[in-house]
Design a protein around this motif. Structure first.
Motif, short mmCIF file in Angstrom:
data_model
loop_
_atom_site.label_atom_id
_atom_site.label_comp_id
_atom_site.label_asym_id
_atom_site.label_seq_id
_atom_site.Cartn_x
_atom_site.Cartn_y
_atom_site.Cartn_z
N ALA A 192 0.93 -1.32 -0.01
CA ALA A 192 0.00 0.60 -0.17
C ALA A 192 1.06 1.40 0.09
O ALA A 192 1.89 0.93 0.82
CB ALA A 192 -1.05 0.51 1.27
N LEU A 193 -0.02 2.25 -0.93
CA LEU A 193 1.10 3.53 -0.64
C LEU A 193 0.58 4.65 0.29
O LEU A 193 -1.41 4.35 0.28
CB LEU A 193 1.36 4.19 -1.94
N PHE A 230 -7.92 2.94 -1.07
CA PHE A 230 -8.85 2.75 0.69
C PHE A 230 -8.88 3.46 1.25
O PHE A 230 -8.62 4.90 1.45
CB PHE A 230 -8.83 1.23 1.34
N GLY A 231 -10.29 3.48 2.46
CA GLY A 231 -10.40 4.67 3.23
C GLY A 231 -10.28 3.84 4.71
O GLY A 231 -11.06 2.83 4.64
N PRO A 290 -4.38 -3.66 6.92
CA PRO A 290 -5.60 -2.48 7.29
C PRO A 290 -6.43 -2.76 5.58
O PRO A 290 -7.70 -2.40 5.66
CB PRO A 290 -4.55 -0.95 6.83
N LYS A 291 -6.42 -3.47 4.61
CA LYS A 291 -7.24 -3.30 4.04
C LYS A 291 -8.09 -5.08 4.38
O LYS A 291 -8.91 -5.10 4.07
CB LYS A 291 -6.56 -4.24 2.69
N ARG A 349 -11.05 -8.92 -9.35
CA ARG A 349 -9.75 -9.55 -10.06
C ARG A 349 -8.86 -9.52 -8.61
O ARG A 349 -8.12 -10.28 -8.08
CB ARG A 349 -9.10 -8.79 -10.44
N LEU A 350 -9.17 -8.68 -7.59
CA LEU A 350 -8.51 -8.37 -6.55
C LEU A 350 -9.29 -9.61 -5.27
O LEU A 350 -8.92 -9.19 -4.04
CB LEU A 350 -7.85 -7.02 -5.79
N GLY A 351 -10.23 -9.56 -5.80
CA GLY A 351 -10.91 -9.86 -4.36
C GLY A 351 -11.46 -9.08 -3.26
O GLY A 351 -12.07 -9.35 -1.98
N TYR A 352 -12.07 -7.94 -3.18
CA TYR A 352 -12.74 -6.82 -2.76
C TYR A 352 -14.24 -6.67 -2.90
O TYR A 352 -14.34 -6.50 -4.67
CB TYR A 352 -11.99 -5.64 -2.61
#
Length: 617
Positions: free
Chosen positions: A526-527, A565-566, A592-593, A608-611
């Motif tokens: 994460a950035l 994300f937030g 944190p995701k 694609r990322l599963g969220y």
């Protein structure tokens, strides 16, 4: 083609709503048969209540509008100048108008572009150009030809042109150019036109009717009778001009409700979030401030009124109102008068409302800021201003040089950047290498209307601001500051944070921690993004970050899927240092995701990322 004969001039003011506009001949089916002026009269005459519809009457059917040309303004101006080179100087206005009709037909560009170019044309014979402009406005049968006339009268019009212009302003797409022409001649007529055609709120109808009828008592009653929360975003100056607010205040300086309304309009005119600060274009601004502040103790000192007065003080101290032509020392006298107003405790029960409690906290934090007297000889001053949370609630960095706020003076299309961007990151510090810094972004985003940039460099014992980019008007000069005094002012501004509230202070500590320890997020691919308080919940911290698979291993695919994300963190009542440390500790141990909310990216990337992709209204 020849233009129709001149018409009889209408009355000097817009017709009251209970009367019909001057009668015109029935409108013919072809745009070449009847002038646009007669067409506007005809449309108004057949309206059941005589009111202009929202956005004005549609233009009559005619030749299709040409597609927008792929021309620069310079190229378009050259074409218009070439087409009208000899036409406008013809001493015979009828012959000149007929020639303009023929020539503008060959210009493959929208009629608004034609007018914009006419505003820049060199005019060798202004008297002839004025006569031609009048002929076109009164008898023009095409939108482009009439726009030529409007462009000429915007520069050369006289009071006798006001009635003709006012009628044309009821046509869709003509209200703004007509108002621009009227602004030179009759500000009240321009304001009435804009409010009638642009601000479609039926609550305004009684007020505008009273103004047009010339009934001062009815105007006063309607203006003060508007709902307390009535907001004229972008039209506060037009409201003041239409109602002749300054004259009303002089006639009724002790009318509490009028003082309340005047305070609200002055505050809104100094706003820079949606439009250029209108206070700079309001002619009697200084006199209106004088009258209001001289009687500011008369209205009931409710929390809302006290907040408006404090906002006005901030405007006079470091905002656009400081740029008005004040005689030496007068602005300071008005600020002193505002600062001497007695404080009043909020009524019982008011602070039970969280919004009112936030406003009371803001008043306590900000209450003395605009009344501090700067040291003699101070060249540079940096003021961080938090706005009334009951209004905008934003935070901006105001930079003053010799007491003059730079952003409204040099740019005027948005507020200064946040302190988190300018101060917390050290962007304003002067180093060995020059650095370009964005001081403000346009209210509609930089990509639309630009931004204000300056390059900061250190030269020996001086700090230099120069190489300006994005300024409106002439290129600003270089500003030179004593380096020691400059560094001391940055230190003071960074240390002096009474404007901040607990959640904002906690957000700063979290942002500082993530800046010092970027691995807290990069370990989770994460950035770090924006860290601050939620616009809709000022007592909630938001930590945003972007998830890029492969980032931690150094093989991030820049074309691959990503998500923003937030993480929303409500204040929990613990000391801000403890809460910030707890947030950083949690990031050190847990991804944190697993709890943050997806804010951006795309549905495809989320799948694609599963969220889960958020479903929003």
């Amino acid at each position: 083609m020849s233009a129709p004969e001149e018409r009889t001039a209408p009355t000097s003011r817009p017709s009251p709503p209970e009367t019909r506009a001057p009668q015109a001949t029935p409108y013919a089916s072809s745009a070449n048969d009847t002038s646009l002026y007669d067409y506007a009269l005809f449309r108004r005459g057949i309206e059941p209540d005589g009111r202009v519809p929202a956005r004005g009457y549609p233009l009559p059917d005619g030749p299709p509008e040409p597609g927008r040309p792929r021309l620069t303004l310079r190229e378009a101006q050259g074409e218009v100048a070439s087409a009208l080179a000899d036409t406008l100087a013809d001493p015979d206005p009828a012959r000149a108008a007929a020639a303009v009709h023929l020539r503008v037909r060959s210009l493959v560009m929208p009629h608004r572009t034609v007018r914009a170019c006419v505003l820049r044309l060199p005019l060798t014979d202004e008297a002839a150009a004025r006569r031609t402009g009048r002929r076109l406005v009164r008898t023009g049968t095409t939108a482009a030809a009439v726009q030529v006339g409007l462009g000429l009268l915007s520069r050369l019009g006289e009071p006798e042109d006001v009635p003709w212009l006012t009628v044309l302003g009821t046509l869709r797409g003509f209200e703004r150019p007509v108002a621009a022409a009227l602004d030179r001649l009759d500000r009240q007529a321009a304001a009435l036109l804009m409010l009638r055609t642009r601000l479609r709120d039926t609550a305004l109808d009684p007020l505008l009717d009273a103004v047009e009828a010339g009934d001062d008592q009815a105007t006063l009653a309607a203006l003060t009778g508007l709902p307390p929360d009535f907001r004229t975003m972008g039209y506060a100056r037009r409201m003041a001009e239409a109602t002749d607010l300054h004259r009303l205040l002089r006639a009724h300086p002790r009318h509490p409700a009028l003082l309340l309304r005047a305070a609200g309009l002055l505050r809104r005119m100094a706003d820079q979030h949606d439009v250029r600060a209108e206070i700079l274009d309001y002619g009697p601004a200084m006199e209106t401030y004088e009258t209001l502040i001289g009687h500011a103790d008369l209205p009931e000192p409710t929390p809302a009124y006290r907040a408006v007065l404090l906002s006005i003080a901030l405007d006079l101290h470091s905002g656009p109102a400081a740029l008005l032509g004040w005689r030496p020392g007068r602005r300071e006298v008005l600020l002193d008068a505002l600062g001497r107003l007695p404080a009043a405790p909020p009524p019982d029960g008011v602070l039970d409302d969280p919004a009112e409690r936030r406003r009371a906290d803001w008043t306590a934090r900000t209450g003395r800021q605009p009344f501090r007297v700067p040291p003699d000889g101070e060249r540079l001053r940096i003021e961080v201003v938090a706005e009334d949370p009951g209004d905008r609630g934003g935070v901006e960095t105001r930079i003053l040089v010799d007491g003059r706020p730079l952003v409204p003076a040099l740019f005027g299309k948005g507020v200064g950047e946040s302190p988190e961007r300018l101060l917390d990151t050290g962007l304003l510090r002067a180093g060995a290498e020059p650095r370009e810094v964005r001081l403000a972004e346009a209210y509609c985003t930089e990509g639309c209307c630009g931004a204000l940039y300056v390059t900061i460099r250190r030269e020996g014992d001086e700090v230099v601001w120069g190489d300006w980019r994005g300024a409106v008007g002439p290129t600003p000069p270089e500003y030179r500051f004593d380096a020691a005094a400059y560094d001391a002012e940055l230190e003071r501004a960074d240390r002096d944070r009474p404007w901040s509230w607990p959640a904002r202070s906690a957000a700063k500590l979290i942002a500082d921690g993530l800046r010092d320890r970027p691995d807290l997020l990069t370990r989770w691919d994460a950035l770090r993004g924006w860290v601050g308080t939620a616009w809709d919940e000022p007592d909630t911290v938001v930590v945003s970050f972007t998830y890029w698979p492969g980032l931690a291993a150094g093989n991030r695919d820049p074309e691959g899927p990503w998500l923003q994300f937030g993480w929303r963190i409500p204040r929990d009542g613990t000391p801000i240092e403890e809460q910030a440390a707890a947030v950083l500790d949690r990031l050190a141990s847990t991804d944190p995701k697993s709890w943050a909310e997806v804010l951006g990216g795309s549905r495809e990337h989320a799948e694609r990322l599963g969220y889960p992709w958020p479903e929003r209204g």
